[in-house]
Design a protein around this motif. Structure first.
Motif, PDB file in Angstrom:
ATOM      1  N   UNK A   1     108.775 -38.898 174.518  1.00  0.00           N
ATOM      2  CA  UNK A   1     107.957 -37.969 174.406  1.00  0.00           C
ATOM      3  C   UNK A   1     106.812 -37.613 175.077  1.00  0.00           C
ATOM      4  N   UNK A   2     106.283 -38.808 175.797  1.00  0.00           N
ATOM      5  CA  UNK A   2     105.092 -38.750 176.691  1.00  0.00           C
ATOM      6  C   UNK A   2     105.690 -38.052 178.030  1.00  0.00           C
ATOM      7  N   UNK A   3     106.989 -37.878 178.198  1.00  0.00           N
ATOM      8  CA  UNK A   3     107.711 -37.378 179.590  1.00  0.00           C
ATOM      9  C   UNK A   3     107.427 -35.948 179.175  1.00  0.00           C
ATOM     10  N   UNK A   4     107.432 -35.574 178.124  1.00  0.00           N
ATOM     11  CA  UNK A   4     107.296 -33.954 178.036  1.00  0.00           C
ATOM     12  C   UNK A   4     106.043 -33.589 177.867  1.00  0.00           C
ATOM     13  N   UNK A   5     105.057 -34.558 177.771  1.00  0.00           N
ATOM     14  CA  UNK A   5     103.583 -34.328 177.557  1.00  0.00           C
ATOM     15  C   UNK A   5     103.160 -34.257 176.171  1.00  0.00           C
ATOM     16  N   UNK A   6     103.894 -34.733 175.217  1.00  0.00           N
ATOM     17  CA  UNK A   6     103.661 -34.852 173.646  1.00  0.00           C
ATOM     18  C   UNK A   6     102.568 -36.294 173.596  1.00  0.00           C
ATOM     19  N   UNK A   7     101.411 -36.152 173.820  1.00  0.00           N
ATOM     20  CA  UNK A   7     100.924 -37.569 173.472  1.00  0.00           C
ATOM     21  C   UNK A   7      99.366 -37.288 173.148  1.00  0.00           C
ATOM     22  N   UNK A   8      98.395 -37.997 172.605  1.00  0.00           N
ATOM     23  CA  UNK A   8      97.340 -38.011 172.343  1.00  0.00           C
ATOM     24  C   UNK A   8      96.252 -37.439 173.273  1.00  0.00           C
ATOM     25  N   UNK A   9      95.567 -36.433 172.831  1.00  0.00           N
ATOM     26  CA  UNK A   9      94.813 -36.005 173.907  1.00  0.00           C
ATOM     27  C   UNK A   9      95.304 -34.610 174.481  1.00  0.00           C
ATOM     28  N   UNK A  10      96.535 -34.375 174.284  1.00  0.00           N
ATOM     29  CA  UNK A  10      96.867 -33.060 175.031  1.00  0.00           C
ATOM     30  C   UNK A  10      96.926 -31.855 173.776  1.00  0.00           C
ATOM     31  N   UNK A  11      96.837 -30.669 174.446  1.00  0.00           N
ATOM     32  CA  UNK A  11      96.862 -29.318 173.607  1.00  0.00           C
ATOM     33  C   UNK A  11      98.236 -28.820 173.325  1.00  0.00           C
ATOM     34  N   UNK A  12      98.544 -28.735 171.996  1.00  0.00           N
ATOM     35  CA  UNK A  12      99.992 -28.110 171.703  1.00  0.00           C
ATOM     36  C   UNK A  12      99.755 -26.965 171.033  1.00  0.00           C
ATOM     37  N   UNK A  13      98.759 -26.199 171.200  1.00  0.00           N
ATOM     38  CA  UNK A  13      98.425 -24.748 170.416  1.00  0.00           C
ATOM     39  C   UNK A  13      99.399 -23.876 170.892  1.00  0.00           C
ATOM     40  N   UNK A  14      99.696 -22.918 170.182  1.00  0.00           N
ATOM     41  CA  UNK A  14     100.496 -21.805 170.740  1.00  0.00           C
ATOM     42  C   UNK A  14     100.144 -21.186 171.795  1.00  0.00           C
ATOM     43  N   UNK A  15      98.928 -20.909 171.934  1.00  0.00           N
ATOM     44  CA  UNK A  15      98.115 -20.312 173.141  1.00  0.00           C
ATOM     45  C   UNK A  15      98.753 -21.175 174.514  1.00  0.00           C
ATOM     46  N   UNK A  16      98.668 -22.401 174.403  1.00  0.00           N
ATOM     47  CA  UNK A  16      99.016 -23.460 175.638  1.00  0.00           C
ATOM     48  C   UNK A  16     100.373 -23.501 175.724  1.00  0.00           C
ATOM     49  N   UNK A  17     101.062 -23.982 174.701  1.00  0.00           N
ATOM     50  CA  UNK A  17     102.585 -24.303 174.712  1.00  0.00           C
ATOM     51  C   UNK A  17     103.686 -23.372 174.336  1.00  0.00           C
ATOM     52  N   UNK A  18     103.272 -22.144 173.610  1.00  0.00           N
ATOM     53  CA  UNK A  18     104.181 -21.433 173.034  1.00  0.00           C
ATOM     54  C   UNK A  18     104.511 -21.884 171.847  1.00  0.00           C
ATOM     55  N   UNK A  19     105.576 -21.652 171.576  1.00  0.00           N
ATOM     56  CA  UNK A  19     106.122 -21.915 170.058  1.00  0.00           C
ATOM     57  C   UNK A  19     106.654 -23.394 169.920  1.00  0.00           C
ATOM     58  N   UNK A  20     105.964 -23.944 169.143  1.00  0.00           N
ATOM     59  CA  UNK A  20     106.288 -25.280 168.448  1.00  0.00           C
ATOM     60  C   UNK A  20     105.759 -25.280 167.053  1.00  0.00           C
ATOM     61  N   UNK A  21     106.111 -26.428 166.257  1.00  0.00           N
ATOM     62  CA  UNK A  21     105.594 -26.443 164.930  1.00  0.00           C
ATOM     63  C   UNK A  21     104.369 -26.807 164.849  1.00  0.00           C
ATOM     64  N   UNK A  22     103.366 -27.736 165.627  1.00  0.00           N
ATOM     65  CA  UNK A  22     102.125 -27.865 165.508  1.00  0.00           C
ATOM     66  C   UNK A  22     101.362 -26.412 165.623  1.00  0.00           C
ATOM     67  N   UNK A  23     101.559 -25.853 166.605  1.00  0.00           N
ATOM     68  CA  UNK A  23     101.076 -24.569 167.134  1.00  0.00           C
ATOM     69  C   UNK A  23     101.597 -23.477 166.093  1.00  0.00           C
ATOM     70  N   UNK A  24     102.669 -23.089 165.628  1.00  0.00           N
ATOM     71  CA  UNK A  24     102.955 -22.189 164.680  1.00  0.00           C
ATOM     72  C   UNK A  24     102.507 -22.639 163.401  1.00  0.00           C
TER      73      UNK A  24
END
Length: 430
Positions: free
Chosen positions: A128-151
């Motif tokens: 997951x860290x290889x795709x940037x999914x780790x603590x401290x990162x922004x996974x809002x829709x505004x930054x990463x587009x469509x994902x479950x956390x952002x949506x």
């Protein structure tokens, strides 16, 4: 596991083809939507709408890049101040450990979609860290587009996103489910809880797991954020106080009168205090006895308890369900509230050791284990060496090797406590 999404090859093929049509352009994706959330003939409307918003903002799926919101030193402080920190034992038992056992990741994020905790098996976290999914990162829709956390944050509703439904191509080998968590008093969203992994992350059991965890989190937080009772002058009212740390439980009234409690009466008062909406007779049986017990015995104990606390601070016990009425505080609540504020010194001032240590009541042990784990984890993550030594000076924790090793790591060379910690560690064979 069967998924709640349309995960068949034909649907995923449809999604991939539609995603391939997303181009670096300000024009919106030309796919018709009939308003339903799931259509065999096309992309789900909620996903398509999110794609269109993502195109408008980010322009190119390949251009979606993870943004670091908090570096390590900032992350520790943000975690400490977030409400999730105060209920981590509950979140671990309800969500993190079950997800980890299933080979999935559990993520906790704040109200802006920034991940604060990402936990799971090391191999899964590495991927997951290889795709940037780790603590401290922004996974809002505004930054990463469509994902479950952002949506989930955008919609305020539970969300599942599967494979190519993600906006960023790097995430297409993953699936995720997320649910927003609201503050029990204000109703405002305070964060999200998420499960990420393969197809099992969007199985039919995941959203109920997340929903029940969010509900339990709200109930736990409501205990920590209960409004203070005020008298007519506007000052905080003096309340009766229940003492449950240590082996001499007692109840003290607002005028100073003190009643020593039997272990069973302390157990009942603690349980009723922690469940203000009440507990049925059978519920008390389950929480008071590992095996055996009966509602007849519960009724007899309640009768004796009523007599013991009669006239003390206006406290009384209602029935059907059993409910404690009147203003009551406790050393347990004061400890948890201090930890929720990040005030470790005050928490240590109230904490004198395990809750009712002689009790074998399942409900009491669950409450005690949660506060013990919360205090210890807070100290190990954020405590000073002086606070850690203060904790290690309590009789029940003198032999906690991890705490003693942390004291050695943090204390200055000239601190006398270092030598004392070394002596204890040597006695433990460490």
């Amino acid at each position: 596991m069967h998924s709640t999404l349309l995960l068949e090859d034909d649907y995923q093929a449809t999604v991939r083809l539609a995603h391939d049509r997303l181009q670096p352009s300000s024009s919106r994706l030309g796919v018709s939507v009939d308003g339903s959330d799931s259509r065999p003939g096309g992309v789900r409307s909620s996903v398509l709408e999110s794609w269109n918003r993502s195109i408008d903002r980010l322009h190119d799926p390949a251009g979606a890049r993870v943004r670091v919101a908090y570096e390590a030193d900032q992350l520790a402080e943000v975690r400490r101040r977030h409400p999730f920190h105060s209920i981590m034992p509950l979140l671990r038992s309800h969500l993190i450990e079950p997800a980890k056992d299933a080979g999935l990741l559990a993520a906790l994020g704040d109200e802006q979609g920034r991940l604060l905790w990402v936990e799971g098996e090391r191999a899964v976290r590495d991927r997951a860290e290889a795709m940037g999914f780790l603590a401290g990162t922004d996974w809002s829709e505004e930054v990463m587009g469509t994902s479950a956390p952002g949506l989930a944050l955008r919609s305020g509703s539970p969300v599942q996103i599967s494979q190519a439904e993600h906006f960023a191509p790097d995430v297409h080998s993953w699936s995720c489910s997320a649910v927003p968590v609201t503050h029990p008093l204000t109703g405002q969203v305070i964060g999200i809880i998420d499960v990420t992994g393969g197809d099992d992350a969007v199985s039919s059991i995941v959203l109920p797991l997340l929903a029940s965890t969010a509900k339990a989190a709200g109930a736990e937080l409501s205990q920590l954020y209960r409004p203070k009772h005020m008298d007519r002058s506007g000052a905080e009212a003096v309340r009766s106080e229940l003492s449950v740390f240590g082996s001499a439980p007692a109840l003290q009234g607002p005028e100073g009168a003190r009643v020593s409690l039997t272990r069973r009466h302390a157990e009942i008062l603690l349980l009723l205090h922690r469940f203000p909406d009440g507990i049925s007779g059978s519920g008390l049986v389950d929480r008071l006895w590992p095996v055996g017990g009966s509602e007849v015995t519960v009724r007899a104990e309640i009768t004796r308890l009523r007599k013991a606390i009669d006239g003390l601070g206006g406290l009384r016990i209602d029935a059907r369900p059993y409910r404690l009425l009147g203003d009551l505080d406790s050393d347990l609540d004061r400890t948890c509230a201090a930890l929720a504020r990040g005030d470790v010194d005050t928490a240590l001032g109230h904490y004198r050791g395990p809750v009712l240590p002689d009790s074998d009541a399942p409900g009491v042990r669950e409450i005690g284990d949660e506060v013990d784990a919360l205090l210890r984890e807070t100290l190990l993550q954020d405590g000073t060496w002086q606070q850690l030594w203060r904790y290690a000076s309590l009789p029940d924790f003198r032999d906690d090797a991890e705490v003693l090793m942390t004291v050695l790591r943090l204390a200055p060379p000239e601190a006398a406590e270092r030598n004392a910690a070394v002596v204890r560690l040597e006695a433990l064979g460490c």
